[in-house]
Design a protein around this motif. Structure first.
Motif, mmCIF file in Angstrom:
data_model
loop_
_atom_site.group_PDB
_atom_site.id
_atom_site.type_symbol
_atom_site.label_atom_id
_atom_site.label_comp_id
_atom_site.label_asym_id
_atom_site.label_seq_id
_atom_site.Cartn_x
_atom_site.Cartn_y
_atom_site.Cartn_z
ATOM 1 N N CYS A 33 0.883 -1.152 0.000
ATOM 2 C CA CYS A 33 0.000 0.000 0.000
ATOM 3 C C CYS A 33 0.924 1.207 0.000
ATOM 4 O O CYS A 33 1.945 1.213 0.710
ATOM 5 C CB CYS A 33 -0.863 0.066 1.256
ATOM 6 N N ASP A 52 -3.681 0.728 -3.438
ATOM 7 C CA ASP A 52 -3.232 -0.647 -3.240
ATOM 8 C C ASP A 52 -2.561 -1.173 -4.500
ATOM 9 O O ASP A 52 -2.480 -0.496 -5.513
ATOM 10 C CB ASP A 52 -4.389 -1.554 -2.807
ATOM 11 N N TRP A 104 -0.461 -5.229 3.231
ATOM 12 C CA TRP A 104 -0.807 -4.769 1.889
ATOM 13 C C TRP A 104 -2.112 -5.344 1.372
ATOM 14 O O TRP A 104 -2.666 -4.864 0.398
ATOM 15 C CB TRP A 104 0.318 -5.112 0.907
ATOM 16 N N CYS A 107 -5.529 -1.992 2.399
ATOM 17 C CA CYS A 107 -4.925 -0.669 2.543
ATOM 18 C C CYS A 107 -5.898 0.279 3.234
ATOM 19 O O CYS A 107 -7.071 0.359 2.854
ATOM 20 C CB CYS A 107 -4.542 -0.114 1.176
#
Length: 127
Positions: A33, A52, A104, A107
């Motif tokens: 992110c 993202d 990640w 996000c």
């Protein structure tokens, strides 16, 4: 070592525009992110906009429509831009680029989720 470097800050009159840039180096993966945050002295860091790995973008609702995030470069060497239009005095802050390589999959605009930060670039909106 992952490094983020912001540029493009400065002084502008209310109603003006600025474009910030953030270059990323040292991260050899496309799972992250990445986004922009800002901080005014004495106040908490605020999420501005994040992106993202699939291109999904999440804006802070109050800033939506005036701020636009775009991404250039490659997946492993991205360059992140923040176009800021119709700037107001309350947009005055230090703006930071930040990277989240751990969470990640989801996000968010929560600053604490981001483990790598740039040094920041100052934006001053004043007449």
């Amino acid at each position: 070592q992952v490094l983020l470097e912001e540029s493009g800050g400065g002084s502008v009159q209310p109603g003006g525009s600025l474009r910030l840039s953030c270059t990323v180096s040292g991260y050899a993966d496309d799972k992250y992110c990445i986004g922009w945050f800002r901080q005014v002295p004495g106040k908490e860091t605020e999420g501005v906009v994040v992106r993202d790995q699939l291109g999904g973008i999440l804006y802070s609702d109050p800033l939506k429509g005036r701020f636009t995030l775009t991404l250039a470069g490659t997946k492993t060497k991205p360059v992140l831009y923040l176009q800021m239009d119709s700037l107001k005095a309350e947009d005055t802050a230090t703006y930071y680029c930040a990277l989240n390589t751990i969470g990640w999959r989801s996000c968010t605009l929560t600053p604490g989720s981001y483990e790598t930060w740039g040094q920041g670039t100052q934006v001053t909106v004043s007449s």
